[in-house]
Scaffold this active site. Structure first.
Site, PDB file in Angstrom:
ATOM      1  N   ASP A 129       0.811  -1.221   0.000  1.00 61.89           N
ATOM      2  CA  ASP A 129       0.000   0.000   0.000  1.00 61.89           C
ATOM      3  C   ASP A 129       0.846   1.274   0.000  1.00 61.89           C
ATOM      4  O   ASP A 129       0.647   2.168   0.835  1.00 61.89           O
ATOM      5  CB  ASP A 129      -0.928   0.013   1.222  1.00 61.89           C
ATOM      6  CG  ASP A 129      -1.789  -1.235   1.332  1.00 61.89           C
ATOM      7  OD1 ASP A 129      -2.209  -1.739   0.279  1.00 61.89           O
ATOM      8  OD2 ASP A 129      -2.021  -1.703   2.455  1.00 61.89           O
ATOM      9  N   GLU A 147     -11.331   1.385  -3.759  1.00 67.50           N
ATOM     10  CA  GLU A 147     -10.632   1.835  -2.548  1.00 67.50           C
ATOM     11  C   GLU A 147      -9.375   2.606  -2.926  1.00 67.50           C
ATOM     12  O   GLU A 147      -9.040   2.752  -4.104  1.00 67.50           O
ATOM     13  CB  GLU A 147     -10.268   0.640  -1.664  1.00 67.50           C
ATOM     14  CG  GLU A 147      -9.413  -0.396  -2.347  1.00 67.50           C
ATOM     15  CD  GLU A 147      -9.275  -1.688  -1.557  1.00 67.50           C
ATOM     16  OE1 GLU A 147      -9.984  -1.847  -0.538  1.00 67.50           O
ATOM     17  OE2 GLU A 147      -8.465  -2.549  -1.955  1.00 67.50           O
TER      18      GLU A 147
END
Length: 576
Positions: free
Chosen positions: A75, A247
């Site tokens: 991420d 997302e």
């Protein structure tokens, strides 16, 4: 945790910080009892990584290797301040949390600290290792760095700030009005600050994985909402296809358009990156007809040296005006099996007809790419990409930033002194779901070896000291030396391969050590893709294999679930 260990730990203390910077780990003030009978001493840990895909030389002045951050660094989010770039990653329930990296060329990265480096900042008690801090985003604006993040099952969404990205970072500013995950900030040119996040759609979700991206204006200091939240994307760029898990939103501005970039399809092999744009920051946003702008889900799974699960991208503009994307991807050794977790990759972004493209069609993320047109920085002192060897010899008073432990410490049970790492048994084991007395570093290669030298063992019978290949509370191998009631030492290997196994695993191999054995003792774990070998030695030359070719797939995300990667850890415990 047993009361005798609690009493003894108060005399142990820890005067040393893991992070070694202004934002160091808080500690109790007691002087460390380095002679405690419950303490083990490790002289060094040597890590060696050698993946064949990195064996061919490259032209260092014109090329770089992917991943740029090897191992469990998922991420990624990136920002720029002056001529430097800063990047952060998820760490879930590991502590210290959210590493901060710095670079001047986007290729050579140096870790300068950790955002979550004080036990008072967050509480991971009772959490699985794949809960905690998800998908941080970093922004720089007007002299201040901002990290927006979610503490899943431990408080929700929050923002922390710092004037120096090395720390200290502020205590969390909680955002109780903001639900869901993946908050990110956008500082508009008119001074308005916006917060985007992933949350449930309006009304009832139509299907599993149906999510929406929301936006609201927030106060630039308190981050309280100053406008009503508004949906920017409902479901995904093709809602009629029931896309899942939209997302990781980010907004960028270029040539009169606001660009909204987000991940879609889940973080596994269906992962992708999509793009939309609007003339107004709050929309409406029109998706690019050629979406996705990055995915590998359609490629032949049997291709050589596959890179899969690409997505969760964040863009940065270098000093030459070129756009680059950092994103996560994985390197499986077979099928969808990988033990190194989700890693950080870098790719150029090209603009076509007003849209930013990373890869499309049969294009692939490359292991070797052309460098940005920036001055080349010397390779970092601690390598993090390609093949390398690192020797942690514990000669400094602080551990390197990349060392970490499961969950936030309540007591200080380790110290670094006299060129050794001291770890004290406090009665919690690797599989108990609390904080084991284990300090570790990431497995960063498919083919990796971790070796350690033990100079002192705890006195108490039954206490085990060793080296673990650790994926979670329910999936690990632990190679350790223990002493029985008659004073004889045994080498043993424990394996835990699921929640139904005994709490601290089962012994799958053991050997009696010579009665006249003297320290030091050396332990070694070798990963060979999906197989692991376990060996020990009394001289670091002649090795005894305790077990070879054991199933390493139990350490994979595919088997163990969750979002973390495997860690090699030094530990002390009294298995129950």
């Amino acid at each position: 945790m047993r009361s005798d260990f609690l009493n003894s730990i108060l005399a142990f203390g820890c005067a040393v910080a893991l992070s070694g910077c202004a934002g160091s780990i808080e500690s109790v003030n007691e002087t460390a009892d380095l002679n405690s009978e419950s303490t083990a001493r490790f002289d060094w840990l040597k890590y060696e990584g050698a993946d064949p895909v990195h064996s061919s030389p490259i032209e260092a002045w014109t090329q770089y290797r992917n991943p740029v951050l090897s191992g469990f660094y998922p991420d990624p989010s990136i920002t720029q301040a002056g001529d430097k770039y800063y990047l952060v990653n998820s760490t879930f329930s590991y502590f210290p949390g959210i590493p901060v990296f710095e670079s001047t060329d986007l290729v050579s990265w140096k870790q300068i600290g950790n955002v979550i480096d004080r036990p008072s900042m967050l509480n991971f008690d009772g959490l699985g290792l794949s809960r905690g801090v998800f998908a941080p985003t970093i922004e720089y604006h007007d002299g201040t760095f901002y990290v927006a993040n979610t503490c899943v099952d431990c408080g929700g969404n929050f923002v922390v700030t710092a004037e120096d990205p090395a720390g200290p970072w502020s205590d969390p500013i909680w955002l109780p009005e903001v639900g869901g995950i993946d908050p990110s900030l956008y500082f508009d040119h008119d001074g308005t600050v916006y917060l985007m996040n992933n949350d449930a759609p309006v009304g009832e979700p139509r299907y599993q994985g149906h999510r929406a991206i929301w936006i609201r204006a927030v106060d630039p200091e308190t981050f309280e909402s100053i406008s009503e939240p508004k949906v920017l994307i409902d479901g995904g760029v093709r809602p009629e296809a029931n896309p899942i898990w939209i997302e990781g939103p980010h907004i960028y501005f270029k040539d009169g358009y606001y660009y909204l970039s987000a991940a879609e399809g889940g973080t596994a092999v269906g992962h992708s990156q999509v793009i939309l744009r609007s003339r107004e920051v709050e929309g409406p946003y029109r998706p690019f007809e050629g979406n996705p702008i990055m995915t590998h889900r359609h490629l032949d799974p049997d291709r050589d040296n596959p890179i899969t699960s690409v997505g969760h991208a964040d863009y940065v503009i270098d000093e030459k005006g070129d756009w680059w994307a950092t994103f996560l991807a994985v390197r499986p050794y077979e099928g969808d099996f990988y033990n190194t977790g989700r890693e950080t990759f870098l790719m150029p972004v090209r603009w076509e007809d007003g849209w930013p493209i990373i890869i499309q069609g049969e294009e692939k993320v490359g292991y070797v790419q052309s460098r940005p047109a920036l001055p080349v920085t010397d390779a970092p002192a601690i390598p993090i990409s390609g093949n390398f060897i690192i020797m942690d010899d514990f000669e400094t008073a602080e551990l390197p930033f990349y060392w970490m432990m499961p969950r936030v410490p309540k007591l200080n049970w380790h110290s670094v002194d006299d060129g050794q790492l001291h770890i004290m048994d406090i009665g919690t084991g690797l599989g108990e779901g609390e904080q084991p007395t284990m300090l570790g570093r990431r497995q960063q290669h498919l083919n990796a070896t971790a070796t350690t030298k033990i100079d002192q063992l705890p006195v108490a019978a039954g206490t085990e000291t060793g080296l673990a290949a650790f994926q979670s509370d329910d999936y690990f191998y632990a190679l350790g030396v223990t002493k029985n009631a008659t004073g004889d030492h045994m080498m043993q290997l424990r394996r835990k391969a699921g929640g139904d196994d005994p709490i601290n695993g089962e012994v799958v191999a053991s050997n009696a050590l010579p009665k006249d054995m003297s320290l030091p003792l050396y332990l070694r774990i070798e990963a060979k893709g999906g197989a692991y070998d376990f060996a020990y030695s009394t001289d670091n030359q002649s090795w005894t294999d305790l077990r070879t070719d054991l199933d390493g797939k139990i350490l994979s995300t595919r088997t163990a679930g969750g979002f973390v990667g495997a860690v090699f850890g030094l530990y002390v415990q009294d298995p129950k």
